[in-house]
Design a protein around this motif. Sequence first.
Motif, short mmCIF file in Angstrom:
data_model
loop_
_atom_site.label_atom_id
_atom_site.label_comp_id
_atom_site.label_asym_id
_atom_site.label_seq_id
_atom_site.Cartn_x
_atom_site.Cartn_y
_atom_site.Cartn_z
N VAL A 46 0.86 -1.19 0.00
CA VAL A 46 0.00 0.00 0.00
C VAL A 46 0.89 1.23 0.00
O VAL A 46 1.73 1.39 0.88
N VAL A 47 0.72 2.10 -1.00
CA VAL A 47 1.56 3.30 -1.10
C VAL A 47 0.77 4.58 -0.91
O VAL A 47 1.35 5.66 -0.88
N LEU A 97 6.39 -2.76 5.94
CA LEU A 97 7.70 -2.40 5.40
C LEU A 97 8.07 -0.99 5.85
O LEU A 97 7.20 -0.12 5.96
N ASP A 98 9.36 -0.77 6.08
CA ASP A 98 9.79 0.58 6.40
C ASP A 98 10.00 1.36 5.10
O ASP A 98 9.90 0.81 4.01
N GLY A 99 10.26 2.64 5.22
CA GLY A 99 10.36 3.52 4.06
C GLY A 99 11.40 3.11 3.04
O GLY A 99 11.22 3.31 1.84
N THR A 144 11.78 1.87 -4.39
CA THR A 144 11.90 1.52 -5.81
C THR A 144 11.11 0.26 -6.10
O THR A 144 10.77 -0.50 -5.19
N ASN A 145 10.82 0.04 -7.37
CA ASN A 145 10.09 -1.16 -7.76
C ASN A 145 10.88 -2.42 -7.44
O ASN A 145 10.32 -3.42 -6.99
N LYS A 146 12.17 -2.37 -7.65
CA LYS A 146 13.03 -3.52 -7.37
C LYS A 146 13.02 -3.84 -5.87
O LYS A 146 12.96 -5.01 -5.48
N ALA A 147 13.05 -2.82 -5.03
CA ALA A 147 13.04 -3.03 -3.58
C ALA A 147 11.71 -3.65 -3.13
O ALA A 147 11.69 -4.50 -2.24
#
Length: 78
Positions: free
Chosen positions: A16-17, A52-54, A59-62
């Motif tokens: 969720v962004v 998840l932390d910031g 990035t998409n890869k992360a």
Amino acid sequence: VVCSVSGHDKGIFMVVVGQDNKVLLVCDGKHHRIEKPKRKNIKHLRFTSLKLDGQQYQTNKAIRKAIFENFKSYKEEA
């Protein structure tokens, strides 16, 4: 981190962004990227206990890496 329970992306883990009214903005780093997140109704998502932390979703890869490390797959096994 959430899992989609309906639609074409059923079973896919996503992050969720953001939020827009009654829908959440989610991305998986592969099909729905950070640049263009998918709008998903809250009732079509199942929340997981993973947060998840910031740094893990910059990035998409992360995002792909964090999902794979925690769930061993991008898609939920039925």
